[in-house]
Design an enzyme around this catalytic site. Structure first.
Site, PDB file in Angstrom:
ATOM      1  N   LYS A 152       0.834  -1.211   0.000  1.00 57.60           N
ATOM      2  CA  LYS A 152       0.000   0.000   0.000  1.00 57.60           C
ATOM      3  C   LYS A 152       0.860   1.249   0.000  1.00 57.60           C
ATOM      4  CE  LYS A 152      -3.553   2.555   2.481  1.00 57.60           C
ATOM      5  NZ  LYS A 152      -4.686   2.495   3.437  1.00 57.60           N
ATOM      6  N   ARG A 230       3.724 -16.596 -26.644  1.00 53.92           N
ATOM      7  CA  ARG A 230       3.738 -15.618 -27.738  1.00 53.92           C
ATOM      8  C   ARG A 230       2.322 -15.135 -28.037  1.00 53.92           C
ATOM      9  NH1 ARG A 230       5.902 -17.140 -33.025  1.00 53.92           N
ATOM     10  NH2 ARG A 230       5.162 -19.249 -32.607  1.00 53.92           N
ATOM     11  N   HIS A 296      -7.023 -30.815 -31.859  1.00 54.95           N
ATOM     12  CA  HIS A 296      -7.988 -29.764 -31.510  1.00 54.95           C
ATOM     13  C   HIS A 296      -8.883 -30.201 -30.348  1.00 54.95           C
ATOM     14  CE1 HIS A 296      -6.468 -27.528 -34.794  1.00 54.95           C
ATOM     15  NE2 HIS A 296      -7.020 -28.279 -35.741  1.00 54.95           N
TER      16      HIS A 296
END
Length: 544
Positions: A152, A230, A296
């Site tokens: 803080k 990436r 996939h």
């Protein structure tokens, strides 16, 4: 909300803050002496606690005990030592406010300009299987309180939550003549709050599970960065990979032996492959060798056989076209013979619990292939959660670890499945759990013969799976597709008889499905007319 303080000055992100005093309290002491010595050499006074102070002093580095600041001893087995105004005043005092400076002067509060804290190893205590009492005792209280206070007040204080942060501070001090930059302090403050939040999330989730609370009012989730990527699914999406601290065997625990960094899609697909192959048990513990090939996030071939090379060949035969550029997962040690077969097809990732040195050497010649070994298989029955973001919220559910015992299976047709058909039905049902809905799976002799995934209509999935089987037949030069005499699994009930009839037309002689449709009687009647054996599970496996 407190009233705004009219004396506050705008925070200058470029402001420099001198470091004259550092408080160090760490559970991880691996680089403690090296870094304490570096701080001392830069003229910074050290204050420390308990075992940390003893280690620093034993190395001959001047250090004060925190009790010399608080004028109060550590107590209650170290539970109370830094929760004191002399510590928190030194961390929270605003050096730019005269009123704060006056209070610090009046009470003899010394400023603390650098805080170095690594928290009690609560997460490690849980993962190591520690008792409830041990885990609770490893809940840090003073550490998070100090971290939050220092963060803080990052206008003046730098806070380090791991050893790498200290290295950054030392470099900053050298670059700025003994001062820290506002930019670094802000970055460290953000990291500190994230560390505190992840720590609290781990505690909250542990206690929630121990208390048997299935749906807590507040849901906390934390993670530790393993890899910055990436991009995500597409090049315009930023992405990163975080470990959740569960240490469940898989990509997050794996050693990568070769190849470039895993992509977002690689990790997603590899996880799907490994979770699927784990369903067939650990080959080292007596289960048959199993291989799953994923593309996939959907399986394009799964097989169980007497050896890994036979299982791989059978899995590949199901859909050799889709397997190109796919992920291969094994449920045991990868051998060189199987590795030589795998490299005949371009493969993105191979994951297994372990691999022979000869197998690793085979893959070393394929620089773009990544080999991961994990040390074990994920337990398919272990409870865990899956989460998915929706607009304005998060969907949370138990991971699908549902299993149907043999005693729960219900034969609903006149003909019962043969022993061979039941084995294939069992396998087809296992694979169906890992195929996107609507899912239809054909299995023959321990290997998938056709897979239909992710269609809006179940009959379309049945037809696609059959078409895949015909394609495989043509590629292999077989006399007939492997769906002839196969078993078929549907991840959800057949709403009409047409999907079941499409499976029968493909050659299925036995079908496993959840049941539960208002037209079950119609579907069962059609199965009887076709001479098909049908089994109900009473459980579905939707996977969206």
């Amino acid at each position: 909300m407190p009233a705004p303080n009219p004396n506050l000055k705008p925070f200058n992100i470029n402001g420099l803050a001198p470091v004259k005093r550092a408080l160090i309290s760490v559970s991880d002491k691996s680089r403690l002496i090296e870094q304490a010595s570096a701080l001392h050499e830069r003229g910074i006074k050290l204050v420390s606690t308990g075992g940390t102070r003893k280690a620093i002093a034993a190395a001959g580095i001047p250090v004060k005990d925190v009790s010399e600041l608080t004028h109060f001893p550590e107590m209650m087995d170290g539970r109370v030592k830094t929760l004191h105004p002399m510590v928190h005043g030194g961390l929270l005092g605003d050096r730019d406010l005269p009123s704060h400076k006056d209070v610090m002067h009046a009470h003899g509060i010394l400023s603390i300009d650098l805080l170095v804290v690594s928290l009690y190893p609560f997460e490690q205590a849980v993962v190591s299987g520690g008792s409830y009492e041990m885990c609770v005792e490893n809940i840090d209280i003073g550490g998070p309180a100090m971290i939050r206070a220092a963060a803080k007040n990052h206008a003046h204080v730098a806070v380090c939550t791991d050893a790498d942060d200290v290295a950054d501070v030392l470099a900053d001090l050298d670059a700025n003549n003994g001062k820290t930059s506002g930019a670094l302090r802000q970055k460290l403050a953000a990291k500190a709050y994230a560390r505190s939040a992840a720590y609290d999330a781990a505690i909250a989730n542990y206690l929630t599970a121990q208390a048997g609370v299935a749906v807590p009012i507040y849901r906390a989730q934390g993670g530790t960065l393993k890899q910055e990527m990436r991009y995500g699914e597409n090049p315009h999406q930023a992405a990163a990979f975080y470990a959740d601290g569960s240490h469940r065997f898989g990509v997050a625990t794996a050693t990568q032996h070769q190849g470039k960094a895993l992509s977002y899609n690689n990790i997603n697909d590899t996880d799907a492959a490994y979770e699927l192959v784990a369903e067939f048990g650990d080959q080292s513990e007596g289960s048959k060798p199993a291989v799953a090939i994923i593309k996939h996030a959907n399986p394009c071939g799964v097989a169980v056989a007497g050896s890994f090379i036979d299982a791989y060949k059978a899995a590949l035969a199901c859909d050799p076209v889709s397997a190109f550029g796919g992920i291969v997962a094994l449920n045991g040690n990868l051998d060189a013979q199987t590795a030589k077969e795998i490299v005949k097809v371009f493969t993105e990732v191979v994951i297994a619990p372990s691999a022979d040195e000869d197998a690793i050497a085979v893959f070393a010649k394929k620089k773009n292939l990544r080999l991961l070994t994990t040390g074990g298989l994920p337990d398919p029955a272990a409870p865990s959660l899956t989460m998915r973001n929706v607009a304005g919220g998060i969907l949370v559910q138990d991971r699908d670890n549902g299993h149907v015992a043999d005693s729960e299976l219900k034969v609903v047709t006149k003909r019962k499945p043969t022993k061979a058909e039941m084995a294939d039905l069992r396998m087809a049902w296992t694979v169906a759990k890992h195929v996107k809905s609507n899912a239809i799976i054909y299995v023959k002799d321990g290997s998938t013969a056709g897979i239909g995934a992710g269609q809006m209509s179940r009959i379309d999935s049945a037809r696609i799976a059959a078409r895949k089987a015909v394609d495989a037949q043509e590629a292999a030069g077989w006399d007939a597709p492997r769906t002839s005499g196969c078993a078929c699994a549907s991840d959800a009930f057949f709403p009409f008889a047409d999907g079941m009839l499409a499976a029968a037309a493909a050659g299925a002689t036995a079908i496993i499905q959840p049941g539960g449709s208002i037209r079950d009687d119609e579907v069962i009647k059609a199965a009887d007319e076709q001479g098909i054996a049908m089994v109900f599970t009473g459980m579905r496996h939707f996977r969206h």
